[in-house]
Each structure stands twice: as structure tokens, then as C-alpha cells.
Design an enzyme around this catalytic site. Structure first.
Site, PDB file in Angstrom:
ATOM      1  CB  VAL A  79     -29.593  11.485 -25.524  1.00  0.00           C
ATOM      2  CG1 VAL A  79     -30.939  11.165 -24.667  1.00  0.00           C
ATOM      3  CG2 VAL A  79     -28.988  12.877 -25.509  1.00  0.00           C
ATOM      4  CB  ILE A  80     -28.271   6.132 -22.789  1.00  0.00           C
ATOM      5  CG1 ILE A  80     -26.927   6.569 -23.336  1.00  0.00           C
ATOM      6  CG2 ILE A  80     -28.593   4.730 -22.614  1.00  0.00           C
ATOM      7  CD1 ILE A  80     -25.561   6.000 -22.518  1.00  0.00           C
ATOM      8  CB  THR A  84     -39.173   7.870 -18.174  1.00  0.00           C
ATOM      9  OG1 THR A  84     -38.090   8.619 -18.280  1.00  0.00           O
ATOM     10  CG2 THR A  84     -39.177   7.316 -16.808  1.00  0.00           C
ATOM     11  CG  HIS A  86     -35.974  12.735 -19.299  1.00  0.00           C
ATOM     12  ND1 HIS A  86     -34.765  12.563 -19.264  1.00  0.00           N
ATOM     13  CD2 HIS A  86     -36.138  13.969 -19.292  1.00  0.00           C
ATOM     14  CE1 HIS A  86     -34.177  13.872 -18.838  1.00  0.00           C
ATOM     15  NE2 HIS A  86     -35.261  14.838 -18.934  1.00  0.00           N
ATOM     16  NE  ARG A 125     -23.884   4.299 -32.817  1.00  0.00           N
ATOM     17  CZ  ARG A 125     -24.282   2.957 -32.802  1.00  0.00           C
ATOM     18  NH1 ARG A 125     -23.717   2.254 -31.755  1.00  0.00           N
ATOM     19  NH2 ARG A 125     -24.870   2.389 -33.661  1.00  0.00           N
TER      20      ARG A 125
END
Length: 154
Positions: A79-80, A84, A86, A125
Site C-alpha cells: 500500500v503506497i 489522496t 485512500h 523491502r
């Protein structure tokens, strides 16, 4: 006072590990999945099941289904942060869902879900090697499964 120490074992023989990986940001999740698979092989895990889902929000429901026939599950996603809010909602709901699955089922659900502000951080990572977060999460899942077995066997 009597003290009992339980040392988690990285011997994966006899274990079944489920791996659920998000398709979204696949250039990153593929590296994390490769790391998790390598950790399972290195530990001698008997069987792995790999399931691909659309994104991070779908990880928890598949982890719950995998937990029925697996000793541990590894959830893989990236999740980057974008322009926004989001990112914050997806990250929070993903981790809340995975936590619920772990506590509801009693099966270790290890997280290789990256939450980063830049793509470069995620790529670092997910590189091959000992710092791969998929590898680390699978290692954690295997040792947690072994610790549970040790606790349950007295």
C-alpha cells in the site's frame, strides 16, 4: 515461581503455510511472494498454497479461508501513499482485518503488507535477500505456528 520458556522453532516440516498476495503493485508483491516461498523452502515446510487477490483489502478474507487448512498464513501486499487519503483507509482496514482473522481463528497471520510513502521504499523491502519482508513474515509465521504447537502440547 516456576518459569517455562518456549523457544519457537524454525523447522517447518509437517507444516502447511498459506500465502495470499495482492495483484495490485505486483512488481513489488512478486518479490515479497518469492521471499516468502524461499523462507518456506529453507525451513522445510511440507506444503504451501498460493492465492492471488486483487488488492490489500481482499487479503483478510482469503487469509481466513486459508486458516482452515493451514498452520499459518502470510499476507502479502503493498500500500503506497498517493495524492489522496485512500492509502490510510486501505492500510488501516487491511491490518484490522488481518488482526481479526488471527485472533478469531487462532492461526498465525503474518504480515508482509508494506505501507510506504514511496515506491522506492517498497522495492527495497521486496529485493531478494535476508531483508526481504516476505521472507521475514514467513519466518515469523513458521515460528509462531511452532510456538502454538508447543503451547498446545504442554
Amino acid at each position: 515461581m516456576k518459569r517455562t520458556d518456549i523457544l519457537a522453532d524454525l523447522d517447518g516440516s509437517g507444516l502447511r503455510v498459506g500465502l495470499v498476495a495482492a495483484e495490485f503493485n505486483r512488481s513489488i508483491t512478486d518479490g515479497l511472494l518469492d521471499g516468502a516461498i524461499k523462507a518456506c523452502k529453507d525451513a522445510g515446510v511440507d506444503a504451501t498454497t498460493v492465492v492471488r487477490v486483487g488488492g490489500a483489502l481482499e487479503l483478510a478474507v482469503i487469509a481466513k479461508h486459508l486458516s482452515v487448512k493451514h498452520d499459518a498464513v502470510v499476507a502479502i501486499g503493498a500500500v503506497i501513499e498517493g495524492d489522496t487519503d485512500h492509502y490510510r483507509f486501505v492500510a488501516a482496514e487491511t491490518f484490522a482485518g488481518l488482526g481479526r482473522v488471527a485472533t478469531d481463528t487462532g492461526v498465525p497471520i503474518a504480515s508482509a503488507v508494506l505501507t510506504v510513502t514511496e515506491v522506492g521504499q517498497a522495492k527495497e523491502r521486496a529485493l531478494d535477500g535476508p531483508e526481504n519482508k516476505g521472507y521475514e513474515a514467513a519466518h515469523a509465521a513458521i515460528t509462531a505456528a511452532r510456538a502454538i504447537q508447543a503451547i498446545d502440547s504442554g
